[in-house]
Scaffold this active site. Structure first.
Site, PDB file in Angstrom:
ATOM      1  N   GLY A   1       0.839  -1.188   0.000  1.00 30.74           N
ATOM      2  CA  GLY A   1       0.000   0.000   0.000  1.00 30.74           C
ATOM      3  C   GLY A   1       0.873   1.236   0.000  1.00 30.74           C
TER       4      GLY A   1
ATOM      5  CD  GLN B   1       3.191   5.595   2.823  1.00 29.03           C
ATOM      6  OE1 GLN B   1       2.164   5.079   2.404  1.00 29.03           O
ATOM      7  NE2 GLN B   1       4.210   4.885   3.299  1.00 29.03           N
TER       8      GLN B   1
ATOM      9  CB  CYS C   1       5.419   1.952   7.337  1.00 28.38           C
ATOM     10  SG  CYS C   1       4.825   3.429   6.497  1.00 28.38           S
ATOM     11  CG  LEU C   2       6.555   0.950   1.258  1.00 30.81           C
ATOM     12  CD1 LEU C   2       5.904   1.266  -0.082  1.00 30.81           C
ATOM     13  CD2 LEU C   2       7.658  -0.074   1.109  1.00 30.81           C
TER      14      LEU C   2
ATOM     15  CG  HIS D   1      -0.446   0.833   7.301  1.00 26.35           C
ATOM     16  ND1 HIS D   1       0.472   0.401   8.225  1.00 26.35           N
ATOM     17  CD2 HIS D   1       0.241   1.647   6.447  1.00 26.35           C
ATOM     18  CE1 HIS D   1       1.657   0.930   7.937  1.00 26.35           C
ATOM     19  NE2 HIS D   1       1.539   1.689   6.863  1.00 26.35           N
ATOM     20  CD  GLU D   2      -0.877   2.388   2.817  1.00 28.29           C
ATOM     21  OE1 GLU D   2      -0.505   3.578   2.709  1.00 28.29           O
ATOM     22  OE2 GLU D   2      -0.090   1.452   3.056  1.00 28.29           O
TER      23      GLU D   2
ATOM     24  CG  HIS E   1       0.376   6.664   5.757  1.00 29.94           C
ATOM     25  ND1 HIS E   1       1.496   7.136   6.414  1.00 29.94           N
ATOM     26  CD2 HIS E   1       0.617   5.356   5.495  1.00 29.94           C
ATOM     27  CE1 HIS E   1       2.375   6.156   6.538  1.00 29.94           C
ATOM     28  NE2 HIS E   1       1.863   5.052   5.995  1.00 29.94           N
TER      29      HIS E   1
END
Length: 187
Positions: A45, A50, A89-90, A131-132, A135
């Site tokens: 994701g 991000q 997480c990226l 999660h996304e 953000h």
């Protein structure tokens, strides 16, 4: 696209809604670039903040391999049943923590063409959506876990960022030195 890292201001901002007129070919091109960036980083994701875009949308590909786009998502219900899962997480590379979240969610959003949809999700898909979506509200997964771990992670990321900036400065200084030598040689 460059993935923003923990410590960059945009990851802590509440993203602004995407306007109807913004959903166009250029927007869809950005969505495609986000999928490419996510895939290249081995992610599942990726939210707009991000990639340094302060807008309310994200992309994901869960374990069913379906590429999904959520524009202006709203989680309208969650299950009382909770589940634990190790998240990463990226924007916080190589750091993982077990996070407790609702097992199921129902979400309303627009797709990349501006068409409204509702999805009931469970399992990994439900987790990625939550999660996304976090953000978009300036929340990262470590905020949902152990406060001491979050503090340690913030410190680790500050150190990583400092080392990264020092490397960039050293490379730039070396490039300037080489350019100066070449310029002197060519006189």
């Amino acid at each position: 696209m460059r993935i923003t890292k923990l410590g960059e201001e945009i990851l802590r901002q509440v993203a602004v809604p995407v306007k109807e007129e913004e959903i166009n070919d250029e927007f869809r091109k950005t969505i495609e670039e986000m999928f490419e960036t996510m895939d290249a980083a081995n992610g599942v994701g990726l939210a707009a903040p991000q990639v340094n875009i302060n807008k309310r949308f994200f992309v994901l590909t869960a374990d069913d391999d379906v590429r999904r786009v959520f524009v202006n998502p709203q989680i309208i219900s969650t299950s009382s049943e909770m589940s634990d899962y190790e998240e990463g997480c990226l924007s916080i590379p190589k750091i993982y923590e077990v996070i407790k979240r609702p097992s199921k969610v129902t979400v309303q959003a627009l797709d990349e063409n501006g068409k409204k949809f509702t999805i009931e999700a469970e399992g990994l898909l439900a987790r990625i959506i939550q999660h996304e979506n976090d953000h978009l509200d300036g929340i990262v997964f470590i905020d949902r876990g152990d406060p001491e771990f979050a503090k340690e992670t913030e410190e680790t990321m500050k150190k990583r960022s400092k080392r990264y900036l020092e490397k960039i400065k050293a490379k730039e200084a070396k490039a300037r030195k080489i350019a100066a030598k070449l310029a002197a040689k060519n006189k």
